[in-house]
Design a protein around this motif. Structure first.
Motif, short mmCIF file in Angstrom:
data_model
loop_
_atom_site.label_atom_id
_atom_site.label_comp_id
_atom_site.label_asym_id
_atom_site.label_seq_id
_atom_site.Cartn_x
_atom_site.Cartn_y
_atom_site.Cartn_z
N CYS A 61 0.84 -1.20 0.00
CA CYS A 61 0.00 0.00 0.00
C CYS A 61 0.87 1.25 0.00
O CYS A 61 1.89 1.31 0.68
CB CYS A 61 -0.91 0.02 1.23
SG CYS A 61 -2.15 -1.28 1.21
N SER A 77 -3.13 0.32 -3.83
CA SER A 77 -2.62 -0.95 -3.31
C SER A 77 -2.61 -1.99 -4.41
O SER A 77 -3.33 -1.86 -5.41
CB SER A 77 -3.50 -1.45 -2.16
OG SER A 77 -4.76 -1.86 -2.64
N THR A 226 -2.60 -1.81 4.73
CA THR A 226 -2.23 -3.16 4.29
C THR A 226 -3.02 -4.22 5.05
O THR A 226 -3.42 -5.23 4.49
CB THR A 226 -0.72 -3.46 4.49
OG1 THR A 226 -0.38 -3.30 5.87
CG2 THR A 226 0.13 -2.57 3.63
#
Length: 238
Positions: A61, A77, A226
């Motif tokens: 990310c 991402s 993330t």
DNA sequence: GCGACAG
DNA sequence: ATCTTGTCGC
């Protein structure tokens, strides 16, 4: 039996990384090319991992912040299989590829990248931040949450008040610095990545420290993101 | 030879 | 990095 293969694989990766380091070493740009007054877009990078059927995957990310207003202007991402194991000193080999793939998705220009890990603070000055900075030709900063003990360095005398730091000098050369970003909280390890000097890097890092965390908001947000991406990924793929 | 070792 | 609950403290 499997152990020997792992050891063999590690040696192989270390050798490949050694060659890559030699190739890139001369390309490290130590002259500062970042002016805080004109600094605009600063990006934080982080990755999270998981396994599925003895294959390993990760999501990377990138969160882009407006340095002046500290507002998020873009988030991106991507997910991919990771085949390189974690080996201290060779983190760039494990994380760079997916990072590059994610960086290509960005629609905004990025003036500076901040990584979760070291840059110049590395036995061959080739931590993830430096490696990525050279590959992309961009200014980068490395911010590690723990000390990479490739050398003995005692920083127990670092003052507890925020803003204090100690330079990590090895053989007369400054590799990075231990920086206290919050009073009474464990310090972070800042090092130059590429195209920036340690003083400017430290200023930028300190300016991006919020109350919520002792690490820069860029890295912090990327870290949180993330985890969210991985969570969605795991629940959607069943 | 053995342990340590960013994420 | 990841596995994981409660719990001590400001």
């Amino acid at each position: 039996m499997g152990d020997k293969n792992i050891v063999y694989e590690e040696q192989h990766i270390k050798e490949l990384f050694e060659k890559k380091q030699e190739e890139l070493q001369s390309k490290i740009e130590l002259n500062n090319m970042v002016t805080i007054d004109t600094l605009h877009n600063v990006a934080g990078v982080d990755l999270a991992y998981w396994k599925n059927k003895d294959k390993e995957y990760a999501c990377c990310c990138i969160v882009v912040y407006d340095y002046k207003t500290l507002e998020v202007i873009e988030k991106k991402s991507s997910v991919g299989e990771v085949t390189v194991p974690y080996i201290a000193g060779c983190l760039a080999f494990r994380e760079y590829e997916l990072f590059e793939k994610t960086a290509q998705l960005l629609e905004n220009n990025v003036d500076l990248y901040m990584f979760d890990g070291n840059g110049y603070l590395h036995p061959r000055h080739m931590g993830l931040a430096t490696y990525a900075g050279i590959m992309l030709g961009k200014p980068t900063i490395g911010v590690a949450k723990s000390f990479y003990k490739f050398i003995d360095f005692d920083y127990s005398n670092l003052k507890p008040e925020e803003g204090n730091y100690i330079d990590i000098v090895i053989g007369g050369e400054v590799y990075g610095r231990v920086l206290r970003t919050h009073t009474g909280v464990k310090p972070i390890f800042v090092s130059v990545g590429n195209m920036i000097d340690l003083e400017v890097a430290t200023k930028i890092v300190m300016n991006m420290i919020g109350e919520e965390s002792h690490i820069p908001i860029t890295t912090r947000y990327a870290d949180i993101m993330t985890h969210e991406v991985r969570k969605n990924r795991l629940s959607n793929e069943k």
